[in-house]
Design an enzyme around this catalytic site. Sequence first.
Site, PDB file in Angstrom:
ATOM      1  N   HIS A 206      31.442  34.432  39.382  1.00 43.75           N
ATOM      2  CA  HIS A 206      30.008  34.191  39.602  1.00 43.75           C
ATOM      3  C   HIS A 206      29.295  35.483  39.987  1.00 43.75           C
ATOM      4  O   HIS A 206      29.852  36.358  40.666  1.00 43.75           O
ATOM      5  CB  HIS A 206      29.764  33.086  40.623  1.00 43.75           C
ATOM      6  CG  HIS A 206      30.266  33.331  42.009  1.00 43.75           C
ATOM      7  ND1 HIS A 206      29.515  33.967  42.989  1.00 43.75           N
ATOM      8  CD2 HIS A 206      31.433  33.017  42.617  1.00 43.75           C
ATOM      9  CE1 HIS A 206      30.186  34.018  44.114  1.00 43.75           C
ATOM     10  NE2 HIS A 206      31.374  33.458  43.924  1.00 43.75           N
TER      11      HIS A 206
ATOM     12  N   ASP B  42      26.243  35.692  41.649  1.00 43.02           N
ATOM     13  CA  ASP B  42      25.443  35.682  42.871  1.00 43.02           C
ATOM     14  C   ASP B  42      26.291  35.994  44.093  1.00 43.02           C
ATOM     15  O   ASP B  42      27.523  35.900  44.064  1.00 43.02           O
ATOM     16  CB  ASP B  42      24.743  34.337  43.057  1.00 43.02           C
ATOM     17  CG  ASP B  42      25.711  33.173  43.290  1.00 43.02           C
ATOM     18  OD1 ASP B  42      26.733  33.103  42.580  1.00 43.02           O
ATOM     19  OD2 ASP B  42      25.453  32.351  44.190  1.00 43.02           O
TER      20      ASP B  42
ATOM     21  N   ASP C 244      32.741  38.945  46.958  1.00 41.38           N
ATOM     22  CA  ASP C 244      32.617  37.541  46.548  1.00 41.38           C
ATOM     23  C   ASP C 244      31.303  37.383  45.785  1.00 41.38           C
ATOM     24  O   ASP C 244      30.257  37.189  46.381  1.00 41.38           O
ATOM     25  CB  ASP C 244      32.629  36.662  47.809  1.00 41.38           C
ATOM     26  CG  ASP C 244      32.490  35.182  47.518  1.00 41.38           C
ATOM     27  OD1 ASP C 244      32.673  34.770  46.362  1.00 41.38           O
ATOM     28  OD2 ASP C 244      32.171  34.431  48.463  1.00 41.38           O
TER      29      ASP C 244
ATOM     30  N   GLU D 199      26.631  30.075  42.352  1.00 35.42           N
ATOM     31  CA  GLU D 199      27.813  29.401  42.884  1.00 35.42           C
ATOM     32  C   GLU D 199      27.712  29.219  44.390  1.00 35.42           C
ATOM     33  O   GLU D 199      28.151  28.208  44.940  1.00 35.42           O
ATOM     34  CB  GLU D 199      29.066  30.212  42.533  1.00 35.42           C
ATOM     35  CG  GLU D 199      30.397  29.526  42.868  1.00 35.42           C
ATOM     36  CD  GLU D 199      30.912  29.827  44.269  1.00 35.42           C
ATOM     37  OE1 GLU D 199      31.900  29.203  44.699  1.00 35.42           O
ATOM     38  OE2 GLU D 199      30.320  30.696  44.950  1.00 35.42           O
ATOM     39  N   GLU D 200      27.121  30.195  45.073  1.00 35.25           N
ATOM     40  CA  GLU D 200      27.080  30.180  46.531  1.00 35.25           C
ATOM     41  C   GLU D 200      26.185  29.077  47.096  1.00 35.25           C
ATOM     42  O   GLU D 200      26.290  28.736  48.275  1.00 35.25           O
ATOM     43  CB  GLU D 200      26.623  31.541  47.073  1.00 35.25           C
ATOM     44  CG  GLU D 200      27.568  32.683  46.761  1.00 35.25           C
ATOM     45  CD  GLU D 200      28.886  32.608  47.514  1.00 35.25           C
ATOM     46  OE1 GLU D 200      29.086  31.643  48.269  1.00 35.25           O
ATOM     47  OE2 GLU D 200      29.725  33.501  47.332  1.00 35.25           O
TER      48      GLU D 200
ATOM     49  N   ASP E 139      37.974  34.075  42.058  1.00 34.07           N
ATOM     50  CA  ASP E 139      37.029  33.936  43.166  1.00 34.07           C
ATOM     51  C   ASP E 139      37.754  33.639  44.476  1.00 34.07           C
ATOM     52  O   ASP E 139      37.164  33.080  45.397  1.00 34.07           O
ATOM     53  CB  ASP E 139      36.030  32.809  42.830  1.00 34.07           C
ATOM     54  CG  ASP E 139      34.850  32.761  43.778  1.00 34.07           C
ATOM     55  OD1 ASP E 139      34.562  33.786  44.415  1.00 34.07           O
ATOM     56  OD2 ASP E 139      34.229  31.689  43.887  1.00 34.07           O
TER      57      ASP E 139
ATOM     58  N   HIS F  59      30.879  36.797  53.001  1.00 34.95           N
ATOM     59  CA  HIS F  59      29.581  36.281  53.460  1.00 34.95           C
ATOM     60  C   HIS F  59      29.016  37.004  54.673  1.00 34.95           C
ATOM     61  O   HIS F  59      28.127  36.482  55.338  1.00 34.95           O
ATOM     62  CB  HIS F  59      29.627  34.772  53.744  1.00 34.95           C
ATOM     63  CG  HIS F  59      29.892  33.927  52.559  1.00 34.95           C
ATOM     64  ND1 HIS F  59      29.682  32.561  52.546  1.00 34.95           N
ATOM     65  CD2 HIS F  59      30.358  34.235  51.323  1.00 34.95           C
ATOM     66  CE1 HIS F  59      30.010  32.064  51.368  1.00 34.95           C
ATOM     67  NE2 HIS F  59      30.418  33.082  50.602  1.00 34.95           N
TER      68      HIS F  59
END
Length: 411
Positions: free
Chosen positions: A85, A87, A146, A180-181, A203, A386
């Site tokens: 992904h 994002d 990520d 995705e997030e 991922d 994150h």
Amino acid sequence: MLNEDVTCKFLRYIAVDTASDETTGTSPSTAGQFDLAKLLISELKEIGIPEEDIFFDSDHCYIYCRIKASSGIDVNTPKIGFIAHMDTSPEAPGKCTSPRFIENYDGKDISLGNGKLLSPENFPDLLLYKGQTLITTDGSTLLGADDKAGVAEIMCMAEHFMTHPEDLHGEIWLAFTPDEEIGEGTKHFDLTRFGADFAYTIDGGRIGEISYENFNAASAVITVTGRGVHPGDAYGKMINSIRIAGKIDSLIPDSERPETTRDHEGFFHLTDISGATEKTVMKYIIRDHDIDKFNEKKSRMKSICEKVMSDNPGVIIDADISDTYYNMIEKIIPDNTAIIDRCTGAMEKVGITPFTEPIRGGTDGATLSFMGLPCPNICSGGHNYHGAYEFICKESMEKITGLLIAIALCQ
């Protein structure tokens, strides 16, 4: 940019701000994801993939790409997909323009900057990488591993096969997805466009990780309607919905909260509460790997609400519980164990020690598995996603690139 290593690609991608945003109501949720998508499409063309084998969903920002099978390969050779992904999480600033390199890491504390300390005392996985090169943040943003590490590793794999025609492989499919997030990575995924028989999302976390089970997930919105009355005249009349909401939450055991559970243990998580005397709304997420325990938790949530409503005449409690996603293990085991075996075998060939890890969350691969595309999740190499403590090992990204190549090679 031809013959560029995975680190160079990674650094270029993390400098693009692709943080998603669940509040916009658009798909993709942010314009920055288009910027990275256009960059990737340009690079796919530069490495020699014909334009007709690249499809860009310009409405929703999905990239689908085919790498044709080597000449003479058996038509029954599996078509393998790799997905990442574009994002990054909205939980921290998403444009990392000042990453730090820690070469020959000595196992000691790392001062990131901005008052942040990356220490083995709090993050013991750091010690796995003594003597290697770490890439960290400067303490002000997330890193973006990520899942831009996954994007970079897939792009390097694609370049390898386009520049090494002697390495025989079946048809390979790539997909890069948005949002995705915020739980919308598969919202507009076109399985008819993506021609793989099975796929892997790149991922995961630490090198060697492969995951084919995740939580069953539900969301619960509990609305408590009380009775608002002036507090000076409230005796026998007022029903304070905030206090009733507290009674509901108090009936959930402390042993079934995220902060007290691990491994395969499920939980109830109160994510939001807002209201006033008259009305309070509580939002929970409910999680469990085991489908029976998952269903029991949902039933128990409703029973708790019914009990509190019964014990407090006049209050109205509405519990709206809806499923979000399911555990992909039932789509992988036992019918698709060969997908796992292919990955673990490839890991061993390139010197990676495989280990399985249940995902304490969800994955696009879970949704895709239930859509008909078996899709376990494998490592991209990062840690502490994150936030500003995120880091990745340069050597891990290089090994994982080799892993993807090994997976795709004819066996």
